[in-house]
Design an enzyme around this catalytic site. Structure first.
Site, PDB file in Angstrom:
ATOM      1  N   ASN A 150       0.792  -1.221   0.000  1.00  0.00           N
ATOM      2  CA  ASN A 150       0.000   0.000   0.000  1.00  0.00           C
ATOM      3  C   ASN A 150       0.825   1.273   0.000  1.00  0.00           C
ATOM      4  OD1 ASN A 150       0.436  -1.330   2.636  1.00  0.00           O
ATOM      5  ND2 ASN A 150      -0.276   0.609   3.467  1.00  0.00           N
ATOM      6  N   THR A 238     -25.910  -9.908  12.277  1.00  0.00           N
ATOM      7  CA  THR A 238     -26.801  -9.626  11.144  1.00  0.00           C
ATOM      8  C   THR A 238     -25.997  -9.010  10.004  1.00  0.00           C
ATOM      9  OG1 THR A 238     -28.642  -9.319  12.650  1.00  0.00           O
ATOM     10  CG2 THR A 238     -28.889  -8.382  10.445  1.00  0.00           C
ATOM     11  N   CYS A 324      -3.054   5.573   7.597  1.00  0.00           N
ATOM     12  CA  CYS A 324      -3.359   5.230   8.974  1.00  0.00           C
ATOM     13  C   CYS A 324      -2.170   5.408   9.918  1.00  0.00           C
ATOM     14  CB  CYS A 324      -3.940   3.823   9.071  1.00  0.00           C
ATOM     15  SG  CYS A 324      -3.738   2.824   7.642  1.00  0.00           S
TER      16      CYS A 324
HETATM   17  N1  PLP Z   1      -4.237  -4.014   4.193  1.00  0.00           N
HETATM   18  C1  PLP Z   1      -3.790  -3.100   3.329  1.00  0.00           C
HETATM   19  C2  PLP Z   1      -2.679  -3.447   2.392  1.00  0.00           C
HETATM   20  C3  PLP Z   1      -4.351  -1.814   3.311  1.00  0.00           C
HETATM   21  O1  PLP Z   1      -3.891  -0.903   2.457  1.00  0.00           O
HETATM   22  C4  PLP Z   1      -5.392  -1.529   4.232  1.00  0.00           C
HETATM   23  C5  PLP Z   1      -5.971  -0.166   4.317  1.00  0.00           C
HETATM   24  O2  PLP Z   1      -5.271   0.812   4.257  1.00  0.00           O
HETATM   25  C6  PLP Z   1      -5.840  -2.531   5.096  1.00  0.00           C
HETATM   26  C7  PLP Z   1      -5.242  -3.766   5.049  1.00  0.00           C
HETATM   27  C8  PLP Z   1      -6.962  -2.302   6.066  1.00  0.00           C
HETATM   28  O3  PLP Z   1      -8.195  -2.336   5.395  1.00  0.00           O
HETATM   29  P1  PLP Z   1      -9.520  -1.680   6.054  1.00  0.00           P
HETATM   30  O4  PLP Z   1      -9.317  -0.191   5.997  1.00  0.00           O
HETATM   31  O5  PLP Z   1     -10.623  -2.142   5.154  1.00  0.00           O
HETATM   32  O6  PLP Z   1      -9.624  -2.204   7.419  1.00  0.00           O
END
Ligand code: PLP
Length: 377
Positions: A150, A238, A324
């Site tokens: 990412n 649900t 994040c």
């Molecule tokens: N894994 C990767 C490679 C990501 O880029 C992300 C989100 O940034 C996630 C997991 C987490 O996904 P979610 O935001 O749907 O919890």
């Protein structure tokens, strides 16, 4: 013009997803477990959505379990695989460049007594099959290697890694985080040969709060939640039908022009890279640039938060490393060997199939202005 170039963080829901979400909220709001007509209609919608997501992954519908997103899918895969395999061994292999949704569960397992090998990436961000093969042991019970990174956009040789694990006659289950790979490359779980695969709705123009875990047929894992027995008894609660139907609609829409969209994103990515290099010769563009939608970029000597703020003033939105990990240096770029000043000036530009050339031109113009403003030149 709003230039949203943070699509690896999240994407704008597509029209098809919004239509489906609205329809489920306003018309088909029955509970799939109810035994009256509205419930049965909702159940049909659920079945249809599961089939659609399964088709996008290349598997049978029964192997798709809806979750709240990529983080839950990763956590479920890792903890349940470790628990299922714990008697065969206590060694786990992952990489230094995984998302925290993988790294943190694995660190927790380490605290619980598992031994973990964190494979280092090469300079281009990829992890080699050889590095994995060298780390495999008879007591390795879980391998978790992401498909597309990412932050760097590196694509890992997951199919060959799975083959190496099987050839070594190692009992390990193979999990891959495919959150950034879905609809950014052709994806087929059967071809990959993995046991577990995570995806997320909001990275593919679907809604937030929905994802899926592929669990290979025949693999028996512990439930994520206990309760009413939904999702084959493995993930009670649900079903959030608006999100599920929106996720499926986003899959259908993306599937329609997949190869064309990938080619278009690649072309735009290369156009942006070429023009960034021309406009800012000192810019560092690390990594192998394999994913069509991610451009990691560093302007040494300038802090990334400053770049982001300057760009935002011009209605251009990018992120620093992964969205994040606010304010922290990127563990991915650090593992790839970038210097401290490169790390401090790192930003991530990420495209989608809706990105237009004019947005990239505006972004480059804004980058040049940011550099001039911040270096006082
Ligand atoms: N894994 C990767 C490679 C990501 O880029 C992300 C989100 O940034 C996630 C997991 C987490 O996904 P979610 O935001 O749907 O919890």
């Amino acid at each position: 013009m709003t230039c949203y170039l943070d699509n690896a963080a999240t994407t704008k829901p597509c029209r098809e997803a919004v239509v489906e979400i609205t329809r489920m909220l306003t018309e088909e709001y029955g509970n799939p477990s109810s035994v009256h007509r509205m419930g049965m209609r909702a159940e049909r919608e659920l079945k249809k959505a599961r089939k659609t997501v399964a088709a996008a992954l290349g598997c049978e519908a029964e192997s798709v379990y809806f979750t709240s997103g990529g983080t839950e899918s990763d956590n479920w895969a890792i903890f349940s695989a470790a628990q299922a395999m714990g008697r065969k061994g206590r060694h786990i292999i992952t990489t230094q460049v995984e998302h925290h949704a993988v790294l943190n569960p694995v660190r927790e397992l380490e605290r619980q007594g598992f031994e973990v090998t964190y494979l280092a990436p090469q300079r281009d961000g990829t992890v080699s099959v050889k590095a994995l093969s060298d780390a495999l042991r008879p007591d390795t019970v879980l391998v978790s290697v992401m498909l597309a990174n990412n932050e760097s956009g590196a694509v890992m040789p997951v199919m060959d890694m799975v083959r190496a694990v099987r050839a070594a006659k190692c009992p390990a289950l193979f999990h891959t985080d495919a959150v950034q790979a879905l609809f950014k490359m052709p994806l087929d779980v059967k071809l990959l040969g993995v046991d577990l695969l995570s995806v997320s709705g909001h990275k593919i123009h679907g809604p937030k709060g929905i994802g899926a875990l592929y669990i290979r047929k025949g693999l028996r894992l512990k439930p994520m939640f206990y309760g009413g027995g939904q999702e084959g008894g493995l993930r009670s609660g649900t079903e959030p039908m608006p999100q599920i139907a929106g996720f499926a609609a986003a899959c259908t829409a993306a599937q329609k022009s997949l190869l064309k969209d990938i080619a278009q994103m690649k072309e735009l990515r290369d156009y942006a890279v070429l023009n960034i290099r021309k406009a800012l010769p000192e810019a560092v563009l690390p990594g192998a640039m394999q994913s069509p939608h991610i451009i990691p970029l560093a302007l040494p000597g300038i802090r990334s938060q400053g770049i982001i703020n300057c760009l935002q003033d011009r209605d251009v939105y990018v992120s620093s490393g992964s969205a994040c990990s606010r304010g922290k240096r990127s563990h991915v770029l650090e593992a790839m060997g970038l210097s401290a000043s490169e790390l401090d000036g790192a930003v991530r530009i990420s495209l989608s199939r809706f990105t237009e050339k004019e947005e990239l031109d505006a972004m480059i113009k804004a980058l040049v202005a940011a550099k001039a403003q911040m270096s006082g030149s």
